[in-house]
Design an enzyme around this catalytic site. Structure first.
Site, mmCIF file in Angstrom:
data_model
loop_
_atom_site.group_PDB
_atom_site.id
_atom_site.type_symbol
_atom_site.label_atom_id
_atom_site.label_comp_id
_atom_site.label_asym_id
_atom_site.label_seq_id
_atom_site.Cartn_x
_atom_site.Cartn_y
_atom_site.Cartn_z
ATOM 1 N N GLY A 1 5.109 -1.071 2.625
ATOM 2 C CA GLY A 1 4.254 0.101 2.437
ATOM 3 C C GLY A 1 5.008 1.418 2.466
ATOM 4 O O GLY A 1 6.060 1.554 3.078
ATOM 5 N N HIS B 1 0.813 -1.209 0.000
ATOM 6 C CA HIS B 1 0.000 0.000 0.000
ATOM 7 C C HIS B 1 0.852 1.267 0.000
ATOM 8 O O HIS B 1 1.895 1.349 0.644
ATOM 9 C CB HIS B 1 -0.940 0.010 1.214
ATOM 10 C CG HIS B 1 -0.229 -0.056 2.535
ATOM 11 N ND1 HIS B 1 0.250 1.050 3.191
ATOM 12 C CD2 HIS B 1 0.094 -1.115 3.316
ATOM 13 C CE1 HIS B 1 0.824 0.691 4.321
ATOM 14 N NE2 HIS B 1 0.743 -0.625 4.425
ATOM 15 N N ASP B 2 0.405 2.253 -0.764
ATOM 16 C CA ASP B 2 0.971 3.604 -0.800
ATOM 17 C C ASP B 2 2.358 3.681 -1.420
ATOM 18 O O ASP B 2 3.023 4.721 -1.336
ATOM 19 C CB ASP B 2 1.010 4.221 0.604
ATOM 20 C CG ASP B 2 -0.372 4.282 1.241
ATOM 21 O OD1 ASP B 2 -1.220 5.040 0.744
ATOM 22 O OD2 ASP B 2 -0.604 3.554 2.223
#
Length: 262
Positions: A139, A121-122
Site C-alpha cells: 500500500g 490500496h493507494d
C-alpha cells in the site's frame, strides 16, 4: 451494443461503452465505468468505485477494484482508476484506496502488467511501466513512468520508485529508489544506471553521461545526501544537456521518505 457474453453478470447501474467486450462468467458491479474498446476476458471480477479508460485488455481471473486489504478501511467509498491501453494479465489483484491516503489507487496509461501482480490500496503507478509475473506492490507505493519491475520483486509500503528505474528479479525493496537507477538483491542494492533502458527510449549520450555523473555523486562520492543535493545542483547548472534528468534525481532526494537504497 456492447458485446456481453450471455453468462456474464453486469449490474444495470454499471456504465459500459457500447464497444466494450465482456467474456464468459465475468462480473461487473454497479459503480464501474468502462471506456471504449476495452476487453474484459472470462472470469474477471470488476467491482467497487472503479473507472477504466479505453483500449484496455483484462485477461482471465483478475480481481479489479475489490476492497482494500487494510484493517482501517470501514466501507468508505474509495476508488480505483485505470487509464488507457493497459494490458492486465491473469490473476491480477488491484484494490481501491483508503481515506487515510488519497482515497484512490491509480494506474496510468500503456502499462504491461503480467500475471499474479498485486497492486495494493493507494498505490500511484505512472505510465509505460512493465511489471513482470508476481511483482507485489504494498500500500501507498508511488511508481514513476517507465519503471520495470522484474519477476517476484516486492515493494514495502510507502516506498517511492523514480522514473526509468529497473528493479531486478526477486528484489525486496524497503527504501526509495531514485530515477534511472538499476538495482536488485535482498536486501536491495544499487548497481548503476539503467543504461540499456535509457538507450531504448532515445536518451542522448549527453543525457546518459549526465545521469551517470549524478549517480556517482549520490552513490560513489562519499557525500551525505544533503551534500549530494548541492553537488547535483551545481552539476545541473554545468550540464545543460542533462539538466532535466539531473534535476529529477536531485528533487527525488528531497521527497524520499524512507531513505534511498544506497
Amino acid at each position: 451494443m456492447a458485446k456481453i457474453h450471455a453468462t456474464a453478470i453486469i449490474d444495470p447501474k454499471a456504465q459500459l461503452d457500447e464497444s466494450v467486450e465482456v467474456g464468459p462468467y465475468s462480473v461487473i458491479g454497479p459503480n464501474v465505468v468502462i471506456g471504449p474498446r476495452t476487453v474484459v476476458g472470462p472470469h474477471v471480477v470488476i467491482e467497487g468505485n472503479t473507472t477504466i479508460g479505453s483500449d484496455n485488455k483484462f485477461f482471465q481471473f483478475s480481481s479489479i477494484g475489490a476492497a482494500p486489504q487494510d484493517k482501517k478501511w470501514n466501507g468508505e467509498p474509495t476508488r480505483l482508476t485505470i487509464g488507457d491501453r493497459n494490458t492486465i494479465r491473469e490473476f491480477c489483484t488491484f484494490n481501491t484506496g483508503t481515506v487515510q491516503d488519497k482515497g484512490v489507487t491509480s494506474l496510468g496509461n500503456d502499462n504491461w502488467i503480467s500475471a499474479y501482480v498485486h497492486l495494493a490500496h493507494d498505490c500511484q503507478v505512472g505510465s509505460n511501466t512493465i511489471f513482470s509475473n508476481n511483482a507485489q506492490i504494498a500500500g501507498h507505493v508511488e511508481i514513476g513512468d517507465w519503471v520495470i519491475m522484474s519477476g517476484f520483486a516486492n515493494v514495502h509500503q510507502f516506498c517511492k520508485i523514480g522514473a526509468h528505474a529497473f528493479v531486478g528479479m526477486s528484489t525486496s525493496l524497503t527504501q526509495d529508489v531514485p530515477p534511472f537507477v538499476l538495482l536488485n538483491g535482498n536486501p536491495a542494492q544499487a548497481h548503476g544506471v539503467n543504461i540499456e533502458g535509457l538507450k531504448r527510449r532515445g536518451f542522448t549520450r549527453e543525457q546518459i553521461n549526465g545521469i551517470r555523473t549524478a549517480y556517482k555523486l549520490i552513490y560513489r562520492s562519499g557525500l551525505t545526501l544533503e551534500e549530494a543535493k548541492l553537488a547535483l545542483q551545481a552539476e545541473e547548472e554545468a550540464t545543460p544537456a542533462a539538466a532535466e534528468q539531473i534535476r529529477s534525481m536531485r528533487e527525488f532526494l528531497s521527497v524520499a521518505s524512507r531513505g534511498i537504497v544506497r
